[in-house]
Design a protein around this motif. Structure first.
Motif, PDB file in Angstrom:
ATOM      1  N   THR A 212      10.999 -49.877 -13.591  1.00 18.43           N
ATOM      2  CA  THR A 212      12.245 -49.796 -14.350  1.00 18.43           C
ATOM      3  C   THR A 212      12.167 -50.728 -15.546  1.00 18.43           C
ATOM      4  O   THR A 212      11.738 -51.881 -15.426  1.00 18.43           O
ATOM      5  CB  THR A 212      13.444 -50.187 -13.466  1.00 18.43           C
ATOM      6  OG1 THR A 212      13.539 -49.268 -12.371  1.00 18.43           O
ATOM      7  CG2 THR A 212      14.738 -50.143 -14.268  1.00 18.43           C
ATOM      8  N   TYR A 213      12.592 -50.232 -16.713  1.00 16.71           N
ATOM      9  CA  TYR A 213      12.546 -51.008 -17.942  1.00 16.71           C
ATOM     10  C   TYR A 213      13.950 -51.074 -18.538  1.00 16.71           C
ATOM     11  O   TYR A 213      14.712 -50.107 -18.476  1.00 16.71           O
ATOM     12  CB  TYR A 213      11.554 -50.391 -18.923  1.00 16.71           C
ATOM     13  CG  TYR A 213      10.167 -50.302 -18.339  1.00 16.71           C
ATOM     14  CD1 TYR A 213       9.329 -51.405 -18.310  1.00 16.71           C
ATOM     15  CD2 TYR A 213       9.703 -49.110 -17.774  1.00 16.71           C
ATOM     16  CE1 TYR A 213       8.053 -51.339 -17.764  1.00 16.71           C
ATOM     17  CE2 TYR A 213       8.435 -49.024 -17.218  1.00 16.71           C
ATOM     18  CZ  TYR A 213       7.619 -50.144 -17.210  1.00 16.71           C
ATOM     19  OH  TYR A 213       6.363 -50.075 -16.644  1.00 16.71           O
ATOM     20  N   LEU A 214      14.258 -52.228 -19.133  1.00 21.12           N
ATOM     21  CA  LEU A 214      15.622 -52.551 -19.526  1.00 21.12           C
ATOM     22  C   LEU A 214      15.741 -52.755 -21.038  1.00 21.12           C
ATOM     23  O   LEU A 214      14.733 -52.793 -21.752  1.00 21.12           O
ATOM     24  CB  LEU A 214      16.058 -53.817 -18.789  1.00 21.12           C
ATOM     25  CG  LEU A 214      16.014 -53.757 -17.259  1.00 21.12           C
ATOM     26  CD1 LEU A 214      16.290 -55.122 -16.656  1.00 21.12           C
ATOM     27  CD2 LEU A 214      16.998 -52.716 -16.737  1.00 21.12           C
ATOM     28  N   PRO A 215      16.976 -52.904 -21.557  1.00 22.77           N
ATOM     29  CA  PRO A 215      17.171 -53.118 -22.990  1.00 22.77           C
ATOM     30  C   PRO A 215      16.419 -54.337 -23.522  1.00 22.77           C
ATOM     31  O   PRO A 215      16.092 -55.263 -22.780  1.00 22.77           O
ATOM     32  CB  PRO A 215      18.689 -53.323 -23.110  1.00 22.77           C
ATOM     33  CG  PRO A 215      19.247 -52.535 -21.975  1.00 22.77           C
ATOM     34  CD  PRO A 215      18.265 -52.746 -20.852  1.00 22.77           C
ATOM     35  N   LYS A 216      16.137 -54.283 -24.814  1.00 22.78           N
ATOM     36  CA  LYS A 216      15.420 -55.317 -25.551  1.00 22.78           C
ATOM     37  C   LYS A 216      13.945 -55.374 -25.186  1.00 22.78           C
ATOM     38  O   LYS A 216      13.271 -56.372 -25.431  1.00 22.78           O
ATOM     39  CB  LYS A 216      16.069 -56.692 -25.377  1.00 22.78           C
ATOM     40  CG  LYS A 216      17.500 -56.754 -25.895  1.00 22.78           C
ATOM     41  CD  LYS A 216      18.045 -58.166 -25.854  1.00 22.78           C
ATOM     42  CE  LYS A 216      19.450 -58.233 -26.440  1.00 22.78           C
ATOM     43  NZ  LYS A 216      19.981 -59.610 -26.464  1.00 22.78           N
ATOM     44  N   GLN A 217      13.436 -54.283 -24.629  1.00 21.13           N
ATOM     45  CA  GLN A 217      12.007 -54.178 -24.352  1.00 21.13           C
ATOM     46  C   GLN A 217      11.401 -53.072 -25.205  1.00 21.13           C
ATOM     47  O   GLN A 217      11.993 -52.007 -25.379  1.00 21.13           O
ATOM     48  CB  GLN A 217      11.754 -53.876 -22.873  1.00 21.13           C
ATOM     49  CG  GLN A 217      12.065 -55.027 -21.934  1.00 21.13           C
ATOM     50  CD  GLN A 217      11.707 -54.712 -20.496  1.00 21.13           C
ATOM     51  OE1 GLN A 217      11.911 -53.599 -20.018  1.00 21.13           O
ATOM     52  NE2 GLN A 217      11.171 -55.699 -19.795  1.00 21.13           N
ATOM     53  N   LEU A 218      10.231 -53.353 -25.747  1.00 19.46           N
ATOM     54  CA  LEU A 218       9.452 -52.378 -26.492  1.00 19.46           C
ATOM     55  C   LEU A 218       8.209 -52.051 -25.676  1.00 19.46           C
ATOM     56  O   LEU A 218       7.422 -52.940 -25.348  1.00 19.46           O
ATOM     57  CB  LEU A 218       9.061 -52.936 -27.862  1.00 19.46           C
ATOM     58  CG  LEU A 218       8.030 -52.152 -28.672  1.00 19.46           C
ATOM     59  CD1 LEU A 218       8.518 -50.749 -28.972  1.00 19.46           C
ATOM     60  CD2 LEU A 218       7.704 -52.894 -29.971  1.00 19.46           C
TER      61      LEU A 218
END
Length: 297
Positions: A212-218
């Motif tokens: 799972t990946y969240l906001p503010k990640q590139l």
């Protein structure tokens, strides 16, 4: 095996009187395709005596793309352009051999509470165009290709992708795509992508390969053709990339070039104030220390 080659977290940077989240350049990845610089501005709440004020400063060798989610910015440049950037619009300024611009809160908002939220992006120019004459282009939201597929909303902000073309006049094969969902959906567009690709999560979250990946990640892909992910409800992501250049790029402050000589000449010109000025503006941003000099590996 995971298709995610690199995860880049936003890093705080001060750009004068305003804090941003820096995404590119990154020590492990200077560029994604022709994209060489990405800042996430805000979301910032400003009261009646707080404003965005970035005085005149120069650029060479790149195009800047400003895309706002909230708020308003007044853009002025040395071509004589004076235009207010509003949410959903595209501000595309091509520096080429050299341009100067300022970015400020519009006068009518300077004494009221306000918000500012958006992305500021630099796209490097091809070597044969890095010394072209500067240009400016502005697109309204209604001019951008927008469509829906399987409950997913797409907007092509710049470049060409999925048999569609943005009106923004780019100078190399690239794409900058907004994807939004109100309900959970799977997205599989790898067959449409080309070159290198990055995915920035603005809000919500995505799931890929059990993670799972969240906001503010590139997230930077290993192989664009394998780009597939699951978006939870109320998620917004931006996919950007394109064909990388064969030459390295030097970065110093606001200057991007294929040679150190072009960087050095731009520095001398700014120190001597030989760049064409911005009409109606006074003052300027001084040249920063040498420690800001970077080279794309």
């Amino acid at each position: 095996m995971s298709n995610i080659n690199l995860i880049i977290e936003e890093r705080p940077r001060n750009i004068g009187n305003f804090m941003v989240g820096r995404l590119l350049p990154f020590s492990g990845k200077r560029m994604v395709g022709p994209f060489i610089f990405i800042d996430h501005m805000g979301p910032a709440k400003m009261n009646d005596h707080q404003n965005m004020d970035v005085p005149p400063h120069p650029h060479i060798g790149l195009s800047t793309l400003t895309y706002l989610f909230e708020g308003n910015v007044m853009h002025k440049d040395s071509l004589g352009t004076e235009i207010e950037i509003k949410p959903g619009q595209v501000n595309w300024m091509t520096a080429g051999a050299g341009i100067v611009h300022s970015e400020r809160t519009p006068e009518y908002l300077r004494h009221s509470d306000k918000e500012l939220h958006g992305l500021q992006i630099w796209v490097a120019l091809p070597k044969d165009l890095e010394q072209m004459e500067p240009e400016f282009f502005h697109a309204s939201e209604t001019e951008l290709p927008q469509w829906q597929e399987n409950g997913v909303s797409f907007k092509l902000i710049a470049g060409s992708l999925m048999n569609r073309q943005s009106p923004v006049p780019v100078f190399s094969p690239l794409y900058y795509l907004e994807i939004k969902t109100t309900e959970a959906r799977s997205v599989k567009i790898g067959s449409e992508l080309y070159g290198e690709a990055g995915l920035y999560i603005l809000e919500g979250q995505i799931e890929a390969e059990g993670n799972t990946y969240l906001p503010k990640q590139l997230l930077v892909a290993k192989e664009t053709q394998l780009c597939e992910f699951f978006m939870t409800e109320n998620t917004t992501v931006y996919i950007f990339g394109g064909e990388p250049f064969p030459e390295e790029r030097f970065i110093y402050w606001n200057f991007v070039a294929t040679t150190q000589e072009l960087i050095d000449q731009a520095k001398e010109n700014w120190l001597a104030q030989n760049f064409k000025p911005v009409p109606g503006e006074t003052g300027f941003v001084p040249l920063p220390p040498e420690t800001n000099n970077l080279k794309r590996k």
